[in-house]
Design a protein around this motif. Sequence first.
Motif, PDB file in Angstrom:
ATOM      1  N   GLY A  33       0.583  -6.515  22.373  1.00 55.29           N
ATOM      2  CA  GLY A  33      -0.209  -7.716  22.141  1.00 55.29           C
ATOM      3  C   GLY A  33       0.655  -8.818  21.566  1.00 55.29           C
ATOM      4  O   GLY A  33       1.680  -9.197  22.126  1.00 55.29           O
ATOM      5  N   GLU A  34       0.272  -9.307  20.384  1.00 52.74           N
ATOM      6  CA  GLU A  34       1.006 -10.386  19.729  1.00 52.74           C
ATOM      7  C   GLU A  34       2.131  -9.870  18.842  1.00 52.74           C
ATOM      8  O   GLU A  34       2.858 -10.666  18.253  1.00 52.74           O
ATOM      9  CB  GLU A  34       0.045 -11.224  18.870  1.00 52.74           C
ATOM     10  N   HIS A  35       2.259  -8.572  18.730  1.00 52.91           N
ATOM     11  CA  HIS A  35       3.194  -8.000  17.774  1.00 52.91           C
ATOM     12  C   HIS A  35       4.183  -7.065  18.475  1.00 52.91           C
ATOM     13  O   HIS A  35       4.041  -6.755  19.664  1.00 52.91           O
ATOM     14  CB  HIS A  35       2.425  -7.227  16.695  1.00 52.91           C
ATOM     15  N   ARG A  82       6.686  -4.699  22.685  1.00 54.85           N
ATOM     16  CA  ARG A  82       5.579  -5.618  22.475  1.00 54.85           C
ATOM     17  C   ARG A  82       4.247  -4.888  22.586  1.00 54.85           C
ATOM     18  O   ARG A  82       4.016  -4.087  23.499  1.00 54.85           O
ATOM     19  CB  ARG A  82       5.644  -6.751  23.492  1.00 54.85           C
ATOM     20  N   ASP A 106      11.888  -5.675  22.672  1.00 52.11           N
ATOM     21  CA  ASP A 106      12.266  -6.866  21.916  1.00 52.11           C
ATOM     22  C   ASP A 106      13.738  -7.185  22.154  1.00 52.11           C
ATOM     23  O   ASP A 106      14.110  -8.333  22.400  1.00 52.11           O
ATOM     24  CB  ASP A 106      11.998  -6.617  20.428  1.00 52.11           C
TER      25      ASP A 106
END
Length: 528
Positions: free
Chosen positions: A413-415, A411, A482
């Motif tokens: 941030g948002e991605h 990960r 992830d």
Amino acid sequence: MRETDVIIVGLGPTGAALAGLLGQRGLRVAVFDRLPDLFPLPRAAGLDHEVMRIAQELQVADRLAPHIAPYRPSEYRGMDGQLIKRLDAAPPPHRLGWAPNYVFEQPAFERILRDRLAELPNVQVATSADVREVGQDGAQAWADVVLPGDADVTRYVAPWLIACDGGSSPVRKRLGITLEDLGFDEPWLVVDAIVSDAKLAELPQTQVQYCEAERPCTFVTGVGRHRRWEIMLLPGDSLSPDFPPEQLWPLLERWLKPGEAEIWRAAAYRFHGLVAHEWRRGRILLAGDAAHMTPPFMAQGMVQGLRDALNLAWKLERVIRGRSSQTLLDSYALERRPHVVATTRTALELGRVICERDPQRARERDARLLAEQGGQVSTRYRQDMIPGLADGLIERDTPGAGTLLPQPLVRAGEHFVRLDDLTGRGVRLVAAEALTATERDVLLEALKPLDGVLVQFGASQDAVPGQMSQDAVPGVVHAVEDMPVLLSWLAQLGRRFAVVRPDHCVHSTAASVDEALQLLARVRAGLV
């Protein structure tokens, strides 16, 4: 006379990748190739996740996307067409961040590499360049080059010269370095064709090894409409590099008729298993086909050369910048040569399965392979057949040493991004569990002389994934996977830490902070 940091002779995939890796490290590189442009026809058909990880480092992986496709399963079919062996890629999640195997368009791949070199101002590329002579003394290597449009010889000097000039390497021959024959020398015809849309559905939908004594052959599904046939040549067949069409179509009639495909290339080759006895002579080193030639039965020929490039790049940088002595370069052959020999021998074993010409022995082979699998063909993962490093700058007694660090999606941030893009590609210490502030600080102190990064998994709740630590401690990257790839790997090893080299090779693993500190000290000692 012109000075540079590294001279590279040869601009094939190995030379281009090495030039890019060095150029991105800020070194001055001069690359020379005798051809006016890249070779326009495909030669290699496959690459793997290690090459894609290098492409990721070279910032060209996204550019390759239209020119690659997942490598399909390989089915070995015996004398009666029965399945006798099957190879495939391991399923997701992918251990190195990319699918394990791909087919690819080599001319497009090489063009992308060359375009990347053009973006690096410290990399000078000269094509149509005639390297008249190379030499060295105790202080430097040199190359006498006639550049295009220039009648005079220009001498380039550098601390190091790397010969990436192919299997017939003039540089290797000038040095008098001989080759070890690993025991394979067979003539084969390689045919690349662009098949019509109507015909594609009638061809096999996977890779097929036809292990038939009458004439062994291989079928490869390439990118788009590209299909390849590799056909053993028998006594009386043409051995011409430009194979005659009147002999070609009868060999293809099992699959194709004239008009159903456009022949892209048809050329006779000798498949060899060869490796140079020496990979370094003073200030001149060999890489790629100049150092080794591998038959195509594992699609590892080009991959081997790019492994050479990555192994050399970080070591050359350290030596040139005075951070390590030149003895570090002795580890290049110590690490790469045994790996190449082991991988090539595995490819030769697969080749011998395919190439049996005696019908009785071929049927015995079919029965033996099936019996070894309990009468039911099982799938073997291709990457399980690739060894790790067995020697050199690794601590062999620690679990996982010599293998490649897994690269999960983490990960940011948002991605999610691939781990290397988050951590950089220097020395890394990966910690699988949360650390106390004291543990963190003592490990960071040990990493400082290595310009290393602490990659912290299992961090505290106030840590921001994908960023340096919240309390602004430099050198710490917090990571959240992830899917469990790296952490499950460490757990299987029963280890808490991994010490990782700039080429992603695991130097060692540790079960405790004290052991990690001892191992970091050994890394420092090995890089002196």
